[in-house]
Design a protein around this motif. Structure first.
Motif, PDB file in Angstrom:
ATOM      1  N   ALA A 163      61.753 -50.089  15.168  1.00  0.00           N
ATOM      2  CA  ALA A 163      61.134 -49.564  16.393  1.00  0.00           C
ATOM      3  C   ALA A 163      61.479 -48.090  16.548  1.00  0.00           C
ATOM      4  O   ALA A 163      60.609 -47.256  16.821  1.00  0.00           O
ATOM      5  CB  ALA A 163      61.604 -50.351  17.616  1.00  0.00           C
ATOM      6  N   ARG A 164      62.733 -47.758  16.371  1.00  0.00           N
ATOM      7  CA  ARG A 164      63.170 -46.357  16.501  1.00  0.00           C
ATOM      8  C   ARG A 164      62.523 -45.482  15.425  1.00  0.00           C
ATOM      9  O   ARG A 164      62.186 -44.334  15.681  1.00  0.00           O
ATOM     10  CB  ARG A 164      64.686 -46.273  16.472  1.00  0.00           C
ATOM     11  CG  ARG A 164      65.302 -46.918  17.715  1.00  0.00           C
ATOM     12  CD  ARG A 164      66.758 -46.579  17.890  1.00  0.00           C
ATOM     13  NE  ARG A 164      67.396 -47.368  18.920  1.00  0.00           N
ATOM     14  CZ  ARG A 164      67.242 -47.196  20.222  1.00  0.00           C
ATOM     15  NH1 ARG A 164      66.453 -46.269  20.674  1.00  0.00           N
ATOM     16  NH2 ARG A 164      67.885 -47.973  21.084  1.00  0.00           N
ATOM     17  N   GLU A 165      62.348 -46.012  14.228  1.00  0.00           N
ATOM     18  CA  GLU A 165      61.654 -45.267  13.170  1.00  0.00           C
ATOM     19  C   GLU A 165      60.210 -44.963  13.557  1.00  0.00           C
ATOM     20  O   GLU A 165      59.648 -43.954  13.139  1.00  0.00           O
ATOM     21  CB  GLU A 165      61.686 -46.038  11.849  1.00  0.00           C
ATOM     22  CG  GLU A 165      63.038 -46.089  11.197  1.00  0.00           C
ATOM     23  CD  GLU A 165      63.117 -46.941   9.938  1.00  0.00           C
ATOM     24  OE1 GLU A 165      64.179 -46.935   9.294  1.00  0.00           O
ATOM     25  OE2 GLU A 165      62.113 -47.625   9.589  1.00  0.00           O
ATOM     26  N   LEU A 166      59.637 -45.842  14.370  1.00  0.00           N
ATOM     27  CA  LEU A 166      58.263 -45.642  14.858  1.00  0.00           C
ATOM     28  C   LEU A 166      58.225 -44.783  16.116  1.00  0.00           C
ATOM     29  O   LEU A 166      57.151 -44.551  16.676  1.00  0.00           O
ATOM     30  CB  LEU A 166      57.601 -47.002  15.142  1.00  0.00           C
ATOM     31  CG  LEU A 166      57.296 -47.861  13.913  1.00  0.00           C
ATOM     32  CD1 LEU A 166      56.935 -49.280  14.326  1.00  0.00           C
ATOM     33  CD2 LEU A 166      56.158 -47.230  13.119  1.00  0.00           C
TER      34      LEU A 166
ATOM     35  N   PRO B  88      55.259 -52.478   4.612  1.00  0.00           N
ATOM     36  CA  PRO B  88      56.580 -52.787   4.029  1.00  0.00           C
ATOM     37  C   PRO B  88      57.656 -51.883   4.621  1.00  0.00           C
ATOM     38  O   PRO B  88      57.446 -50.682   4.786  1.00  0.00           O
ATOM     39  CB  PRO B  88      56.390 -52.500   2.536  1.00  0.00           C
ATOM     40  CG  PRO B  88      54.918 -52.601   2.314  1.00  0.00           C
ATOM     41  CD  PRO B  88      54.278 -52.109   3.592  1.00  0.00           C
ATOM     42  N   ARG B  89      58.781 -52.461   4.966  1.00  0.00           N
ATOM     43  CA  ARG B  89      59.901 -51.745   5.585  1.00  0.00           C
ATOM     44  C   ARG B  89      61.146 -51.900   4.716  1.00  0.00           C
ATOM     45  O   ARG B  89      61.267 -52.857   3.956  1.00  0.00           O
ATOM     46  CB  ARG B  89      60.201 -52.312   6.974  1.00  0.00           C
ATOM     47  CG  ARG B  89      58.986 -52.443   7.862  1.00  0.00           C
ATOM     48  CD  ARG B  89      58.867 -51.304   8.815  1.00  0.00           C
ATOM     49  NE  ARG B  89      57.582 -51.400   9.502  1.00  0.00           N
ATOM     50  CZ  ARG B  89      56.970 -50.372  10.022  1.00  0.00           C
ATOM     51  NH1 ARG B  89      57.520 -49.174   9.973  1.00  0.00           N
ATOM     52  NH2 ARG B  89      55.816 -50.509  10.626  1.00  0.00           N
ATOM     53  N   THR B  90      62.070 -50.993   4.905  1.00  0.00           N
ATOM     54  CA  THR B  90      63.351 -51.071   4.198  1.00  0.00           C
ATOM     55  C   THR B  90      64.233 -52.103   4.895  1.00  0.00           C
ATOM     56  O   THR B  90      64.405 -52.050   6.107  1.00  0.00           O
ATOM     57  CB  THR B  90      64.049 -49.698   4.204  1.00  0.00           C
ATOM     58  OG1 THR B  90      63.181 -48.754   3.570  1.00  0.00           O
ATOM     59  CG2 THR B  90      65.373 -49.762   3.467  1.00  0.00           C
ATOM     60  N   GLY B  91      64.762 -53.027   4.133  1.00  0.00           N
ATOM     61  CA  GLY B  91      65.640 -54.055   4.680  1.00  0.00           C
ATOM     62  C   GLY B  91      64.858 -55.278   5.121  1.00  0.00           C
ATOM     63  O   GLY B  91      63.625 -55.303   5.105  1.00  0.00           O
TER      64      GLY B  91
ATOM     65  N   GLU C 248      48.158 -52.673  10.662  1.00  0.00           N
ATOM     66  CA  GLU C 248      48.707 -51.992   9.483  1.00  0.00           C
ATOM     67  C   GLU C 248      50.210 -51.745   9.639  1.00  0.00           C
ATOM     68  O   GLU C 248      50.967 -51.858   8.669  1.00  0.00           O
ATOM     69  CB  GLU C 248      47.993 -50.654   9.230  1.00  0.00           C
ATOM     70  CG  GLU C 248      46.515 -50.792   8.937  1.00  0.00           C
ATOM     71  CD  GLU C 248      45.653 -51.035  10.185  1.00  0.00           C
ATOM     72  OE1 GLU C 248      45.996 -50.554  11.285  1.00  0.00           O
ATOM     73  OE2 GLU C 248      44.635 -51.738  10.052  1.00  0.00           O
ATOM     74  N   GLU C 249      50.635 -51.365  10.849  1.00  0.00           N
ATOM     75  CA  GLU C 249      52.068 -51.135  11.092  1.00  0.00           C
ATOM     76  C   GLU C 249      52.852 -52.437  11.063  1.00  0.00           C
ATOM     77  O   GLU C 249      53.989 -52.473  10.615  1.00  0.00           O
ATOM     78  CB  GLU C 249      52.303 -50.420  12.428  1.00  0.00           C
ATOM     79  CG  GLU C 249      52.057 -48.952  12.414  1.00  0.00           C
ATOM     80  CD  GLU C 249      52.952 -48.171  11.449  1.00  0.00           C
ATOM     81  OE1 GLU C 249      54.108 -48.574  11.192  1.00  0.00           O
ATOM     82  OE2 GLU C 249      52.479 -47.146  10.941  1.00  0.00           O
TER      83      GLU C 249
END
Length: 159
Positions: free
Chosen positions: A138-141, A30-33, A25-26
């Motif tokens: 990665a840092r967002e996670l 959908p991610r920004t950028g 799922e991760e």
């Protein structure tokens, strides 16, 4: 040229290993950028690398659909399928190819001429750009990203 392709492949493999701890799922979220998700970004990197090198060689660059590659293993298999063609071209690279013209006839009638050397460096920079996006995600996670450091990877053995 070969050194930076090897660098990209090495870092890509490290990112694949990094992804093994994430749920599907991760990887598909959908991610920004970028082009959307982590997996779709890998797919895009692989596809662009292969497509550009096919184009330089005057070969067809058949489009693949991400819908068939929605797992980490499927993306890795896609990479393993295309890498031999890419690697063969990179290993055959010599300075006589640097200034060969790549002529692109755009749909609007405009003609763009770039050197093969520019195209090769674009392919390298394209992947590095997307690896930077993966680092932000990665840092967002809350996870440490794969190191982008070229030094210490053993890519060039000193005399």
């Amino acid at each position: 040229m070969e050194t930076f392709f090897r660098y990209n492949w090495m870092v890509r493999e490290q990112w694949y290993a990094w992804c093994e701890d994430l749920p599907l799922e991760e990887l598909l979220r959908p991610r920004t950028g970028g082009v959307g998700s982590i997996l779709k970004t890998f797919f895009h990197i692989i596809d662009v690398e292969w497509s550009w090198l096919q184009i330089l060689q005057g070969k067809p660059d058949g489009a693949e659909d991400f819908e068939h590659y929605k797992s980490l293993e499927a993306v890795r298999q896609f990479d393993r399928k295309l890498r031999p063609d890419v690697e063969a071209f990179v290993l055959a690279w010599d300075t006589s190819m640097e200034k060969k013209a790549h002529i692109d006839h755009l749909p609007n009638g405009k003609v763009v001429i770039d050197s093969w050397g520019e195209v090769m460096r674009h392919v390298i920079a394209h992947e590095i750009h997307h690896m930077g996006q993966l680092s932000v995600w990665a840092r967002e996670l809350g996870k440490e990203p794969v190191s982008a450091n070229v030094i210490g990877k053993g890519l060039i053995i000193p005399d």
